[in-house]
Design an enzyme around this catalytic site. Structure first.
Site, PDB file in Angstrom:
ATOM      1  N   ARG A  90       7.599 -43.743  32.545  1.00 35.90           N
ATOM      2  CA  ARG A  90       8.838 -44.481  32.379  1.00 35.90           C
ATOM      3  C   ARG A  90       9.814 -44.196  33.517  1.00 35.90           C
ATOM      4  O   ARG A  90      10.568 -45.047  33.934  1.00 35.90           O
ATOM      5  CB  ARG A  90       9.467 -44.100  31.048  1.00 35.90           C
ATOM      6  CG  ARG A  90      10.872 -44.631  30.865  1.00 35.90           C
ATOM      7  CD  ARG A  90      11.558 -43.980  29.691  1.00 35.90           C
ATOM      8  NE  ARG A  90      11.052 -44.481  28.427  1.00 35.90           N
ATOM      9  CZ  ARG A  90      11.191 -43.833  27.273  1.00 35.90           C
ATOM     10  NH1 ARG A  90      11.767 -42.654  27.239  1.00 35.90           N
ATOM     11  NH2 ARG A  90      10.728 -44.343  26.157  1.00 35.90           N
ATOM     12  N   TYR A  91       9.810 -42.967  33.989  1.00 33.81           N
ATOM     13  CA  TYR A  91      10.762 -42.538  35.014  1.00 33.81           C
ATOM     14  C   TYR A  91      10.023 -42.379  36.347  1.00 33.81           C
ATOM     15  O   TYR A  91       8.819 -42.178  36.371  1.00 33.81           O
ATOM     16  CB  TYR A  91      11.372 -41.193  34.618  1.00 33.81           C
ATOM     17  CG  TYR A  91      12.233 -41.254  33.385  1.00 33.81           C
ATOM     18  CD1 TYR A  91      13.469 -41.888  33.413  1.00 33.81           C
ATOM     19  CD2 TYR A  91      11.829 -40.654  32.196  1.00 33.81           C
ATOM     20  CE1 TYR A  91      14.273 -41.918  32.283  1.00 33.81           C
ATOM     21  CE2 TYR A  91      12.621 -40.678  31.062  1.00 33.81           C
ATOM     22  CZ  TYR A  91      13.844 -41.311  31.116  1.00 33.81           C
ATOM     23  OH  TYR A  91      14.642 -41.332  30.009  1.00 33.81           O
ATOM     24  N   ARG A  94       8.176 -38.533  36.849  1.00 30.54           N
ATOM     25  CA  ARG A  94       7.563 -37.722  35.806  1.00 30.54           C
ATOM     26  C   ARG A  94       6.848 -38.577  34.776  1.00 30.54           C
ATOM     27  O   ARG A  94       7.244 -39.712  34.516  1.00 30.54           O
ATOM     28  CB  ARG A  94       8.573 -36.816  35.127  1.00 30.54           C
ATOM     29  CG  ARG A  94       9.812 -37.511  34.614  1.00 30.54           C
ATOM     30  CD  ARG A  94      10.999 -36.557  34.706  1.00 30.54           C
ATOM     31  NE  ARG A  94      12.193 -37.031  34.019  1.00 30.54           N
ATOM     32  CZ  ARG A  94      13.067 -37.879  34.574  1.00 30.54           C
ATOM     33  NH1 ARG A  94      12.843 -38.388  35.766  1.00 30.54           N
ATOM     34  NH2 ARG A  94      14.134 -38.250  33.905  1.00 30.54           N
ATOM     35  N   CYS A 103      -1.080 -32.288  15.117  1.00 31.17           N
ATOM     36  CA  CYS A 103       0.120 -31.449  15.151  1.00 31.17           C
ATOM     37  C   CYS A 103      -0.021 -30.334  14.112  1.00 31.17           C
ATOM     38  O   CYS A 103      -0.798 -30.453  13.163  1.00 31.17           O
ATOM     39  CB  CYS A 103       1.371 -32.246  14.805  1.00 31.17           C
ATOM     40  SG  CYS A 103       1.632 -33.649  15.885  1.00 31.17           S
ATOM     41  N   CYS A 107       5.635 -34.309  10.882  1.00 29.78           N
ATOM     42  CA  CYS A 107       7.049 -34.479  10.568  1.00 29.78           C
ATOM     43  C   CYS A 107       7.261 -35.876  10.021  1.00 29.78           C
ATOM     44  O   CYS A 107       6.832 -36.858  10.629  1.00 29.78           O
ATOM     45  CB  CYS A 107       7.890 -34.326  11.832  1.00 29.78           C
ATOM     46  SG  CYS A 107       7.442 -32.875  12.788  1.00 29.78           S
ATOM     47  N   CYS A 110       8.711 -38.491  12.466  1.00 27.75           N
ATOM     48  CA  CYS A 110       8.082 -38.635  13.790  1.00 27.75           C
ATOM     49  C   CYS A 110       8.210 -40.053  14.344  1.00 27.75           C
ATOM     50  O   CYS A 110       7.982 -41.027  13.644  1.00 27.75           O
ATOM     51  CB  CYS A 110       6.610 -38.267  13.690  1.00 27.75           C
ATOM     52  SG  CYS A 110       5.762 -38.380  15.261  1.00 27.75           S
ATOM     53  N   ARG A 112       6.314 -41.063  16.734  1.00 27.16           N
ATOM     54  CA  ARG A 112       4.984 -41.471  17.208  1.00 27.16           C
ATOM     55  C   ARG A 112       3.997 -41.552  16.062  1.00 27.16           C
ATOM     56  O   ARG A 112       2.828 -41.213  16.226  1.00 27.16           O
ATOM     57  CB  ARG A 112       4.475 -40.481  18.263  1.00 27.16           C
ATOM     58  CG  ARG A 112       5.223 -40.610  19.546  1.00 27.16           C
ATOM     59  CD  ARG A 112       4.373 -40.266  20.770  1.00 27.16           C
ATOM     60  NE  ARG A 112       5.278 -40.140  21.882  1.00 27.16           N
ATOM     61  CZ  ARG A 112       5.570 -38.977  22.477  1.00 27.16           C
ATOM     62  NH1 ARG A 112       4.937 -37.875  22.135  1.00 27.16           N
ATOM     63  NH2 ARG A 112       6.439 -38.960  23.449  1.00 27.16           N
ATOM     64  N   ASP A 270      15.498 -42.184  16.110  1.00 27.19           N
ATOM     65  CA  ASP A 270      15.010 -43.503  16.547  1.00 27.19           C
ATOM     66  C   ASP A 270      14.793 -44.439  15.360  1.00 27.19           C
ATOM     67  O   ASP A 270      14.617 -44.008  14.238  1.00 27.19           O
ATOM     68  CB  ASP A 270      13.684 -43.349  17.286  1.00 27.19           C
ATOM     69  CG  ASP A 270      13.850 -42.647  18.619  1.00 27.19           C
ATOM     70  OD1 ASP A 270      14.883 -42.865  19.268  1.00 27.19           O
ATOM     71  OD2 ASP A 270      12.938 -41.887  18.997  1.00 27.19           O
ATOM     72  N   ASP A 307      17.608 -42.632  22.725  1.00 22.99           N
ATOM     73  CA  ASP A 307      16.449 -43.127  23.456  1.00 22.99           C
ATOM     74  C   ASP A 307      16.477 -44.639  23.251  1.00 22.99           C
ATOM     75  O   ASP A 307      16.274 -45.129  22.139  1.00 22.99           O
ATOM     76  CB  ASP A 307      15.166 -42.486  22.918  1.00 22.99           C
ATOM     77  CG  ASP A 307      14.184 -42.195  24.044  1.00 22.99           C
ATOM     78  OD1 ASP A 307      14.228 -42.923  25.065  1.00 22.99           O
ATOM     79  OD2 ASP A 307      13.385 -41.263  23.907  1.00 22.99           O
ATOM     80  N   LYS A 314      16.340 -42.277  27.962  1.00 22.80           N
ATOM     81  CA  LYS A 314      17.385 -41.520  27.262  1.00 22.80           C
ATOM     82  C   LYS A 314      18.736 -41.781  27.902  1.00 22.80           C
ATOM     83  O   LYS A 314      18.895 -41.627  29.101  1.00 22.80           O
ATOM     84  CB  LYS A 314      17.057 -40.038  27.325  1.00 22.80           C
ATOM     85  CG  LYS A 314      15.746 -39.706  26.648  1.00 22.80           C
ATOM     86  CD  LYS A 314      15.364 -38.264  26.874  1.00 22.80           C
ATOM     87  CE  LYS A 314      13.973 -37.973  26.351  1.00 22.80           C
ATOM     88  NZ  LYS A 314      12.916 -38.555  27.206  1.00 22.80           N
TER      89      LYS A 314
HETATM   90  C1  LIG Z   1      11.796 -37.924  27.471  1.00 23.57           C
HETATM   91  C2  LIG Z   1      10.820 -38.435  28.402  1.00 23.57           C
HETATM   92  C3  LIG Z   1      10.622 -37.836  29.646  1.00 23.57           C
HETATM   93  C4  LIG Z   1      11.390 -36.608  30.092  1.00 23.57           C
HETATM   94  O1  LIG Z   1      12.725 -36.856  30.239  1.00 23.57           O
HETATM   95  P1  LIG Z   1      13.694 -35.726  30.810  1.00 23.57           P
HETATM   96  O2  LIG Z   1      15.043 -36.310  30.674  1.00 23.57           O
HETATM   97  O3  LIG Z   1      13.267 -35.460  32.214  1.00 23.57           O
HETATM   98  O4  LIG Z   1      13.487 -34.512  29.947  1.00 23.57           O
HETATM   99  C5  LIG Z   1       9.703 -38.385  30.488  1.00 23.57           C
HETATM  100  N1  LIG Z   1       8.990 -39.488  30.147  1.00 23.57           N
HETATM  101  C6  LIG Z   1       9.171 -40.090  28.961  1.00 23.57           C
HETATM  102  C7  LIG Z   1       8.372 -41.296  28.639  1.00 23.57           C
HETATM  103  C8  LIG Z   1      10.086 -39.591  28.046  1.00 23.57           C
HETATM  104  O5  LIG Z   1      10.254 -40.203  26.867  1.00 23.57           O
HETATM  105  S1  SF4 Z   2       7.539 -35.031  15.733  1.00 20.20           S
HETATM  106 FE1  SF4 Z   2       5.568 -36.137  15.549  1.00 20.20          FE
HETATM  107  S2  SF4 Z   2       4.416 -35.538  17.378  1.00 20.20           S
HETATM  108 FE2  SF4 Z   2       6.077 -34.026  17.142  1.00 20.20          FE
HETATM  109  S3  SF4 Z   2       5.174 -32.354  15.947  1.00 20.20           S
HETATM  110 FE3  SF4 Z   2       6.152 -33.759  14.488  1.00 20.20          FE
HETATM  111  S4  SF4 Z   2       4.507 -35.149  13.835  1.00 20.20           S
HETATM  112 FE4  SF4 Z   2       3.825 -34.140  15.716  1.00 20.20          FE
END
Ligand SMILES: *Cc1c(COP(=O)(O)O)cnc(C)c1O
Ligand code: SF4
Length: 374
Positions: A90-91, A94, A103, A107, A110, A112, A270, A307, A314
């Protein structure tokens, strides 16, 4: 089998266990199980003090998860930013690298849920294309191992991933996103810390949401990591009924700092399918931030971020500190609601050499007059 693996095996996860242990209706428990399975390991279970408490809310399936079937499954648009399986890019510099769908606990909030909990959701066979992608993109300096929880991998498997990443010259830092120090601190062993140390610089972000999660075990786990030279940060999600008040958050952040874990992000929850009942008004987060800055050590203060849906990334939010701004001055208020006039440097006295990509024009949009009430 290591102790932490036995504890995973001994987790509450079946419909019958949920019915028996938490008095869930069997039909509801079945629906919940189909939607997003449960895993409550004996350690995290032991932190529950009473039904419906902040620990319970985070791990015990609840009927309200079934209410928002219309909410998006992928609120952050991560899948559309995935050039190859298991990578989210996304960025500019990174990437997120999803290494497992497992996991130490699942959670209930979550984001995801679509990726996590079932081993078919993230395939280990795809790791090779992920490594190739990182190798072929020299602009990537920072790889964030995520999932699921990368510390669900065995030490051997994790080491293989780290070794391979360290053969890539443009990778400067490796980050691990793991909830284990909080949900199953037994995973953090001296052996693991010793192994990770070989692949520095390594950072780890963990995920504590409530002061009751800070125990002698979790303290030991975090200190073991920090003693191995791994800076540990915390990403906390603001959640209704769990931690949506300044006192709880302050106590949490103070205790984190005391075990050398630095609060990094405080997230607005989210809009995720099955987790909307945790969302709080944005105002609540801003009020909490207002009660932190100036009132406690600046080291304990994270960035409050949303986000942005659809992949905006973010975006940080701050309480209203600017009461007025013109070419000559800015009027600010401090943490005690006292106001201060600060003279600005006049534009004609300052030649601005900042590079612009033209997109900054968006900042010329008339903002509402910034007059805050103390
Ligand atoms: C949160 C996130 C990051 C890391 O973001 P930082 O602000 O550098 O901690 C990188 N890629 C994705 C897709 C993210 O959601
Ligand atoms: S938030 Fe989602 S991905 Fe993270 S530890 Fe909990 S269940 Fe696993």
């Amino acid at each position: 089998m290591e102790l932490w693996q036995k504890m995973i095996r001994d987790s509450i996860h079946t419909v019958d266990q949920l019915v028996e242990k938490f008095n869930l209706d069997k039909k509801v428990a079945q629906k919940l199980d189909k939607f997003f399975q449960a895993r409550i390991n004996p350690y995290y279970l032991s932190l529950i003090r009473y039904p419906g408490d902040p620990i319970w809310l985070q791990c015990v399936p609840d009927e309200s998860e079934l209410n928002d079937i219309d909410a998006p499954e992928d609120p952050l648009g991560e899948d559309s930013m995935s050039p190859v399986p298991n990578i989210t890019h996304r960025y500019p510099d990174r990437v997120l690298f999803l290494t497992t769908s497992q996991c130490g606990m699942y959670c209930r909030f979550c984001t995801r849920k679509r990726k996590v909990g079932n081993s078919s959701k993230i395939s280990m066979k795809e790791l090779d294309s992920a490594f190739k992608y990182i190798e072929e993109h020299p602009e990537i300096r920072d790889v964030i191992l995520s999932g699921g929880d990368p510390l669900m991998l065995t030490d051997v498997m994790l080491e293989k991933i780290l070794q391979r990443l360290r053969t890539i010259p443009h990778i400067e830092i490796i980050r691990i996103g793991s909830k284990m120090p909080c949900v199953l601190p037994h995973r953090i062993t001296p052996k693991l810390a010793k192994m990770l140390k070989k692949y520095h610089p390594i950072y780890l972000n963990t995920h504590f949401n409530h002061p009751w999660e800070i125990t002698s075990e979790s303290k030991r786990a975090c200190e073991l990591l920090v003693d191995a030279g791994i800076p540990v940060g915390n990403q906390c999600v603001l959640m209704r009924g769990v931690n949506d008040n300044p006192d709880t958050i302050k106590e949490l952040f103070r205790k984190l700092l005391a075990m050398r874990v630095r609060p990094y992000y405080l997230y607005q929850a989210d809009l995720t399918k099955g987790a909307n009942h945790f969302r709080t008004p944005i105002k609540v987060g801003l009020e909490i931030m207002d009660k932190l800055r100036g009132h406690m050590s600046g080291l304990a203060i994270p960035h409050f971020v949303i986000d942005a849906p659809g992949g905006g990334g973010k975006i940080p939010l701050l309480p209203q500190y600017v009461l007025h701004q013109d070419d000559e001055k800015i009027i600010l208020r401090n943490y005690n609601y006292e106001t201060f006039v600060y003279p600005d440097v006049k534009p004609e006295e300052f030649r601005c050499d900042l590079q612009s990509n033209g997109k900054e024009d968006i900042l010329k949009i008339e903002l509402p007059v910034l007059v805050g009430e103390p």
